[in-house]
Write a protein that holds these residues in place. Structure first.
Motif, PDB file in Angstrom:
ATOM      1  N   TYR A 258     -34.994  65.293 -11.167  1.00 22.94           N
ATOM      2  CA  TYR A 258     -33.978  66.331 -11.298  1.00 22.94           C
ATOM      3  C   TYR A 258     -34.329  67.109 -12.555  1.00 22.94           C
ATOM      4  N   VAL A 259     -34.291  68.428 -12.473  1.00 22.98           N
ATOM      5  CA  VAL A 259     -34.738  69.269 -13.581  1.00 22.98           C
ATOM      6  C   VAL A 259     -33.697  70.334 -13.884  1.00 22.98           C
ATOM      7  N   ASP A 260     -33.434  70.540 -15.181  1.00 18.53           N
ATOM      8  CA  ASP A 260     -32.613  71.646 -15.639  1.00 18.53           C
ATOM      9  C   ASP A 260     -33.441  72.460 -16.632  1.00 18.53           C
ATOM     10  N   PRO A 261     -34.278  73.371 -16.141  1.00 13.39           N
ATOM     11  CA  PRO A 261     -35.139  74.130 -17.055  1.00 13.39           C
ATOM     12  C   PRO A 261     -34.352  75.080 -17.963  1.00 13.39           C
ATOM     13  N   THR A 262     -33.087  75.338 -17.646  1.00 14.33           N
ATOM     14  CA  THR A 262     -32.274  76.217 -18.490  1.00 14.33           C
ATOM     15  C   THR A 262     -31.713  75.479 -19.701  1.00 14.33           C
ATOM     16  N   THR A 263     -31.682  74.183 -19.662  1.00 15.12           N
ATOM     17  CA  THR A 263     -31.079  73.291 -20.667  1.00 15.12           C
ATOM     18  C   THR A 263     -29.573  73.526 -20.831  1.00 15.12           C
ATOM     19  N   ARG A 264     -28.956  74.232 -19.925  1.00 11.38           N
ATOM     20  CA  ARG A 264     -27.505  74.471 -20.004  1.00 11.38           C
ATOM     21  C   ARG A 264     -26.689  73.201 -19.823  1.00 11.38           C
ATOM     22  N   VAL A 265     -27.235  72.257 -19.073  1.00 10.32           N
ATOM     23  CA  VAL A 265     -26.485  71.027 -18.813  1.00 10.32           C
ATOM     24  C   VAL A 265     -26.174  70.291 -20.113  1.00 10.32           C
ATOM     25  N   SER A 266     -27.038  70.404 -21.111  1.00 14.08           N
ATOM     26  CA  SER A 266     -26.777  69.759 -22.397  1.00 14.08           C
ATOM     27  C   SER A 266     -25.485  70.265 -23.014  1.00 14.08           C
ATOM     28  N   ASP A 267     -25.266  71.570 -22.954  1.00 12.62           N
ATOM     29  CA  ASP A 267     -24.017  72.143 -23.474  1.00 12.62           C
ATOM     30  C   ASP A 267     -22.834  71.751 -22.601  1.00 12.62           C
TER      31      ASP A 267
ATOM     32  N   ALA B  53     -23.973  67.083 -24.702  1.00 14.12           N
ATOM     33  CA  ALA B  53     -25.027  66.125 -25.037  1.00 14.12           C
ATOM     34  C   ALA B  53     -25.875  66.734 -26.148  1.00 14.12           C
ATOM     35  N   PRO B  54     -25.667  66.301 -27.387  1.00 14.48           N
ATOM     36  CA  PRO B  54     -26.348  66.950 -28.504  1.00 14.48           C
ATOM     37  C   PRO B  54     -27.835  66.668 -28.606  1.00 14.48           C
ATOM     38  N   GLY B  55     -28.321  65.663 -27.908  1.00  8.60           N
ATOM     39  CA  GLY B  55     -29.745  65.346 -27.980  1.00  8.60           C
ATOM     40  C   GLY B  55     -30.158  64.483 -26.807  1.00  8.60           C
ATOM     41  N   VAL B  56     -31.433  64.157 -26.769  1.00  6.04           N
ATOM     42  CA  VAL B  56     -31.950  63.306 -25.711  1.00  6.04           C
ATOM     43  C   VAL B  56     -32.505  62.036 -26.336  1.00  6.04           C
ATOM     44  N   PRO B  57     -32.389  60.961 -25.646  1.00  8.54           N
ATOM     45  CA  PRO B  57     -31.668  60.824 -24.383  1.00  8.54           C
ATOM     46  C   PRO B  57     -30.159  60.654 -24.608  1.00  8.54           C
ATOM     47  N   THR B  58     -29.403  61.199 -23.686  1.00 13.70           N
ATOM     48  CA  THR B  58     -27.970  60.948 -23.586  1.00 13.70           C
ATOM     49  C   THR B  58     -27.735  60.422 -22.184  1.00 13.70           C
ATOM     50  N   THR B  59     -27.040  59.309 -22.084  1.00 15.73           N
ATOM     51  CA  THR B  59     -26.817  58.676 -20.795  1.00 15.73           C
ATOM     52  C   THR B  59     -25.322  58.619 -20.522  1.00 15.73           C
TER      53      THR B  59
ATOM     54  N   ILE C  45     -17.068  57.711 -17.538  1.00 11.25           N
ATOM     55  CA  ILE C  45     -16.403  56.480 -17.981  1.00 11.25           C
ATOM     56  C   ILE C  45     -17.213  55.751 -19.050  1.00 11.25           C
ATOM     57  N   GLY C  46     -18.357  56.299 -19.400  1.00  9.07           N
ATOM     58  CA  GLY C  46     -19.161  55.720 -20.464  1.00  9.07           C
ATOM     59  C   GLY C  46     -20.239  56.686 -20.893  1.00  9.07           C
ATOM     60  N   ARG C  47     -20.659  56.544 -22.166  1.00  4.53           N
ATOM     61  CA  ARG C  47     -21.690  57.429 -22.721  1.00  4.53           C
ATOM     62  C   ARG C  47     -22.465  56.665 -23.784  1.00  4.53           C
ATOM     63  N   ALA C  48     -23.754  56.867 -23.774  1.00  4.14           N
ATOM     64  CA  ALA C  48     -24.612  56.327 -24.827  1.00  4.14           C
ATOM     65  C   ALA C  48     -25.560  57.424 -25.266  1.00  4.14           C
ATOM     66  N   MET C  49     -25.706  57.564 -26.573  1.00  4.47           N
ATOM     67  CA  MET C  49     -26.644  58.548 -27.101  1.00  4.47           C
ATOM     68  C   MET C  49     -27.764  57.794 -27.802  1.00  4.47           C
ATOM     69  N   GLY C  50     -28.979  58.182 -27.488  1.00  6.97           N
ATOM     70  CA  GLY C  50     -30.141  57.503 -28.028  1.00  6.97           C
ATOM     71  C   GLY C  50     -30.686  56.511 -27.019  1.00  6.97           C
ATOM     72  N   PRO C  51     -31.862  55.987 -27.296  1.00  4.70           N
ATOM     73  CA  PRO C  51     -32.500  55.068 -26.349  1.00  4.70           C
ATOM     74  C   PRO C  51     -31.749  53.744 -26.261  1.00  4.70           C
ATOM     75  N   ALA C  52     -31.791  53.156 -25.088  1.00  3.55           N
ATOM     76  CA  ALA C  52     -31.146  51.864 -24.853  1.00  3.55           C
ATOM     77  C   ALA C  52     -31.920  51.118 -23.782  1.00  3.55           C
ATOM     78  N   ALA C  53     -31.723  49.812 -23.742  1.00  3.42           N
ATOM     79  CA  ALA C  53     -32.290  48.988 -22.675  1.00  3.42           C
ATOM     80  C   ALA C  53     -31.246  48.919 -21.565  1.00  3.42           C
ATOM     81  N   TRP C  54     -31.574  49.487 -20.414  1.00  8.65           N
ATOM     82  CA  TRP C  54     -30.597  49.637 -19.337  1.00  8.65           C
ATOM     83  C   TRP C  54     -30.705  48.578 -18.254  1.00  8.65           C
TER      84      TRP C  54
END
Length: 112
Positions: free
Chosen positions: A52-61, A65-71, A81-90
């Protein structure tokens, strides 16, 4: 190693184990060049995640989501119902317990 490179293999393992009609890992790339995804997936052995691609980067706004990765963990009704910012072991037991809890929640549709 970049944060996305750290966590993508664990997201792929989670999707391989749990993916199906009730659960899917959706990996959204904000790269402006979608041709970069296929080699990235090959280099890191990503086999079950769709592109899945968002070449406009609008989805971040839109998702604040201030940075990647945001899950984000989204329920059946599309609510966050949940959010994690930064890398994680999923692919660990704590994440699976969180997913199980979300899947067991009654749907708004089910209560009508």
């Amino acid at each position: 190693m970049s944060p996305c490179r750290e966590e993508m293999p664990s997201l792929d393992r989670l999707n391989a184990k749990r993916g199906g009609p009730d659960f899917e890992v959706v990996a959204l790339s904000i790269d402006r060049d979608p041709d970069l995804i296929k080699p990235f997936y090959q280099d890191f052995g990503i086999r079950t995640l769709k592109h899945y691609v968002d070449p406009t980067t609008r989805v971040s706004d839109t998702l604040r989501a201030p940075g990647v990765p945001t899950t984000l963990l989204i329920d059946r009704e599309g609510r966050e119902i949940g959010r994690a910012m930064g890398p994680a072991a999923w692919d660990g037991p704590q994440v699976e317990a969180l997913i199980d809890g979300a899947l067991l929640r009654p749907s708004i549709r089910d209560s009508k």
